[in-house]
Motif scaffolding. Structure first.
Motif, PDB file in Angstrom:
ATOM      1  N   ILE A 189       0.843  -1.203   0.000  1.00 46.56           N
ATOM      2  CA  ILE A 189       0.000   0.000   0.000  1.00 46.56           C
ATOM      3  C   ILE A 189       0.877   1.251   0.000  1.00 46.56           C
ATOM      4  N   SER A 190       1.897   1.267   0.858  1.00 47.57           N
ATOM      5  CA  SER A 190       2.794   2.425   0.913  1.00 47.57           C
ATOM      6  C   SER A 190       3.501   2.631  -0.417  1.00 47.57           C
ATOM      7  N   LEU A 191       4.033   1.552  -0.976  1.00 48.35           N
ATOM      8  CA  LEU A 191       4.794   1.661  -2.217  1.00 48.35           C
ATOM      9  C   LEU A 191       3.907   2.043  -3.385  1.00 48.35           C
ATOM     10  N   ALA A 192       2.739   1.411  -3.490  1.00 48.53           N
ATOM     11  CA  ALA A 192       1.822   1.727  -4.590  1.00 48.53           C
ATOM     12  C   ALA A 192       1.337   3.179  -4.484  1.00 48.53           C
ATOM     13  N   ALA A 206       1.260  -2.591 -10.693  1.00 46.78           N
ATOM     14  CA  ALA A 206       2.038  -3.821 -10.542  1.00 46.78           C
ATOM     15  C   ALA A 206       2.279  -4.140  -9.068  1.00 46.78           C
ATOM     16  N   VAL A 207       2.636  -3.129  -8.288  1.00 47.51           N
ATOM     17  CA  VAL A 207       2.855  -3.337  -6.859  1.00 47.51           C
ATOM     18  C   VAL A 207       1.551  -3.733  -6.169  1.00 47.51           C
ATOM     19  N   SER A 208       0.444  -3.137  -6.580  1.00 46.17           N
ATOM     20  CA  SER A 208      -0.853  -3.489  -6.003  1.00 46.17           C
ATOM     21  C   SER A 208      -1.171  -4.963  -6.248  1.00 46.17           C
ATOM     22  N   LEU A 224      -8.010  -0.768  -4.634  1.00 40.94           N
ATOM     23  CA  LEU A 224      -8.873  -0.427  -5.768  1.00 40.94           C
ATOM     24  C   LEU A 224      -8.822   1.050  -6.177  1.00 40.94           C
ATOM     25  N   PRO A 225      -8.885   2.017  -5.247  1.00 37.60           N
ATOM     26  CA  PRO A 225      -8.858   3.425  -5.694  1.00 37.60           C
ATOM     27  C   PRO A 225      -7.610   3.788  -6.493  1.00 37.60           C
ATOM     28  N   VAL A 226      -6.436   3.374  -6.012  1.00 40.01           N
ATOM     29  CA  VAL A 226      -5.197   3.666  -6.739  1.00 40.01           C
ATOM     30  C   VAL A 226      -5.182   2.951  -8.083  1.00 40.01           C
ATOM     31  N   VAL A 227      -5.622   1.703  -8.110  1.00 35.64           N
ATOM     32  CA  VAL A 227      -5.615   0.937  -9.357  1.00 35.64           C
ATOM     33  C   VAL A 227      -6.561   1.549 -10.380  1.00 35.64           C
ATOM     34  N   GLN A 237      -0.508   1.111 -20.314  1.00 32.11           N
ATOM     35  CA  GLN A 237       0.684   0.748 -19.554  1.00 32.11           C
ATOM     36  C   GLN A 237       0.318   0.121 -18.203  1.00 32.11           C
ATOM     37  N   ALA A 238      -0.662   0.723 -17.504  1.00 33.25           N
ATOM     38  CA  ALA A 238      -1.046   0.229 -16.188  1.00 33.25           C
ATOM     39  C   ALA A 238      -1.693  -1.152 -16.289  1.00 33.25           C
TER      40      ALA A 238
END
Length: 572
Positions: A189-192, A206-208, A224-227, A237-238
């Motif tokens: 979560i922190s990294l994403a 990818a991190v998620s 989900l929100p970040v993705v 790309q994502a």
């Protein structure tokens, strides 16, 4: 004749062109002085300070953290111990009949545990702490990315407040070095979130995916929100990054599970089917009320958690600053709390994935104190109140951090006895090979086989009235990790084989002696000699305020303590 004007080329030091997304360049900044050419730019936080601060605190966590949940021991430390030393306890989730736990997650930690076992030979305690230091390093790396990303996008103040809370709040201190999939999802979560704020959307997705598949599948809601927003910004790309990561990790998980369970299965799918499609039976392991997570989050973040919940309340005032970027990052706090509070079975570790986001949300509210009182039509109005709000920011942050340190100190000093008592065993190798360590009602505080020296032949449970299913040793005769022992079940029904019937076979005995009217085995001093005794906080008879937070002088006076004891049998 029409007049024409020439525009100069933008310099590297110029702020980026205006965009609908707020950045630190949009906020009023201080003029740095004539010596700096009158630049109006706030220098972002570099990598050294976050890495150093987080590194110091994560080292302290790795070396002093207690074990908060028996699932951490029996579902993760014990399988790792079995892979390294061919001995350890197995839970029903690791029976090949059910295969609910992924060995890929265990193997990831074996990358550190295996070299450490070669380096430290028979000193298994050092191997335990080597793995913990590795967990701390993961936390340092991921949290540092988040802090630097916040600094570059929103400025040093918000990043510094978040850094302080990531370092010192009790929740982050304890969760950062816990060997749990929910902690791994917290790292992700922190990294994403950091990659998202840095506009590296493919890496964020990818991190998620890694956090969900390699860590905890149910944490998908928190990602989900970040993705979704990353897909909306850079879909191709994502999507490709997320799909490639997901397919690779799922295939690798299935392959690794086959190597250990000796049948083609997906532990990720099995876990989801058991808990969701099949309805699951988590209620067998205890249920809690809807306010459980609110109470626990307050204990771990105190007033910081209250401020985090108020983040949505300041959005009408701070929308330009925080929408949509920080809103997307912080929104899982509300989604996750709502979803998890609806589940009957609750455990504190289930809240770990959103711990860093609680720090971000609380820091954003503290940073916005002056904005709440400032008149947007007349910036010079309410000067005294705005100045007071600015002074209030470090005071509130300091109050949160002091209360957090008080909580951390209370838990570490009140409940560290089990780990310290088991360490004493290594000094009694004169008991001879094949010694038996017996544990009764304290089975759930067993700190793992890493604290059992090699001269001990086995650890056995004694019947103290518990009627649930206890872990039993991995059975190499039946196939070890591929075994499906008949004594395991998914109904939490006790097995006839889980208790040692002959107490006379015990060489050592571990007991918690509290001021209760019932007798204990260790009280028979004609048979047992106490060789270690450390104070242990008696939760039932200690006031909630004084047991939850360390208050100098009053902590020792108001709380009640028992003795966590290690006994050795007296041989006639």
């Amino acid at each position: 004749m029409a007049l024409t004007t020439r525009q100069r080329r933008p310099l590297p030091s110029d702020p980026p062109p205006s965009s609908p997304i707020y950045t630190k360049y949009d906020k009023p900044s201080r003029r740095l002085g004539d010596g700096d050419g009158g630049r109006e730019e706030e220098k972002s936080l570099g990598w050294f300070v976050p890495a150093f601060a987080l590194g110091m605190l994560r080292y302290m966590s790795a070396t002093t953290n207690i074990i908060h949940d028996c699932d951490e021991v029996f579902n993760y430390w014990e399988p790792l111990h079995y892979l390294l030393y061919k001995s350890g306890f197995q839970t029903w989730e690791y029976s090949s009949e059910f295969a609910l736990r992924s060995y890929l997650y265990i193997l990831f930690h074996e990358l550190v545990g295996r070299p450490a076992s070669w380096l430290f030979a028979e000193d298994k305690v050092r191997v335990f702490y080597a793995v913990r230091l590795f967990l701390g390093l993961l936390s340092v790396t991921t949290d540092a990315v988040l802090v630097v990303a916040l600094s570059r996008k929103y400025g040093r103040r918000l990043a510094s407040y978040t850094l302080a809370m990531l370092c010192l709040t009790s929740g982050c201190f304890f969760a950062s070095t816990s060997f749990l999939p929910s902690s791994f999802s917290m790292y992700a979560i922190s990294l994403a979130s950091g990659f998202f704020l840095l506009e590296k959307y493919a890496m964020a997705v990818a991190v998620s995916a890694a956090g969900v598949i390699l860590g905890w599948p149910f944490s998908i809601l928190a990602f989900l929100p970040v993705v979704f927003y990353s897909l909306a910004r850079r879909f191709k790309q994502a999507f490709l990054a997320g799909a490639a990561t997901s397919v690779t990790l799922l295939a690798l998980s299935v392959f690794v599970d086959y190597q250990y369970y000796r049948r083609w299965t997906s532990s990720v799918l099995n876990l989801v089917v058991y808990n969701v499609v099949g309805g699951g039976e988590s209620h067998l392991y205890g249920i809690e009320g809807p306010l459980y997570y609110l109470r626990n989050a307050f204990n771990n973040f105190n007033f910081g958690f209250v401020l985090a919940l108020l983040f949505v309340g300041i959005l009408p005032i701070a929308r330009k600053k925080y929408a949509p970027g920080l809103v997307v990052v912080v929104s899982p706090v509300y989604i996750w709390l709502l979803f998890m509070s609806m589940q009957p079975h609750k455990e504190e570790r289930f809240l770990y994935p959103i711990y860093p986001l609680i720090c971000v949300a609380a820091s954003a509210v503290i940073e916005s104190f002056p904005d709440i009182l400032r008149d947007k039509y007349d910036p010079n109005a309410n000067f005294v109140m705005v100045t007071t709000a600015k002074v209030l920011r470090p005071f509130v942050l300091g109050l949160i951090l002091c209360a957090s340190h008080s909580r951390t100190f209370s838990l570490v000093n009140g409940y560290a006895a089990p780990i310290e008592v088991y360490k004493i065993l290594q000094h009694h190798d004169d008991a001879g090979p094949g010694s038996v360590v017996c544990v009764g009602s304290e089975w759930h505080r067993y700190p793992s086989s890493f604290f059992i020296p090699n001269f001990v032949g086995e650890v056995r449970w004694l019947d103290d009235g518990f009627r649930g299913l206890l872990p039993l040793p991995f059975n190499s005769t039946l196939g070890g990790t591929s075994a499906a022992p008949s004594y395991f079940n998914n109904k939490n029904k006790a097995s006839d084989q889980q208790f040692l019937q002959d107490v006379e076979a015990c060489t050592f005995l571990v007991e918690l002696q509290l001021n209760r009217p019932y007798p204990s085995r260790g009280s028979d001093l004609s048979k047992w000699e106490p060789i270690a005794a450390l104070p242990y906080l008696d939760r039932e008879f200690s006031p909630p305020l004084y047991r939850s937070f360390f208050i100098p002088y009053l902590w020792q006076q108001r709380n009640v303590f028992g003795l966590y004891k290690l006994f050795r049998r007296i041989r006639n």
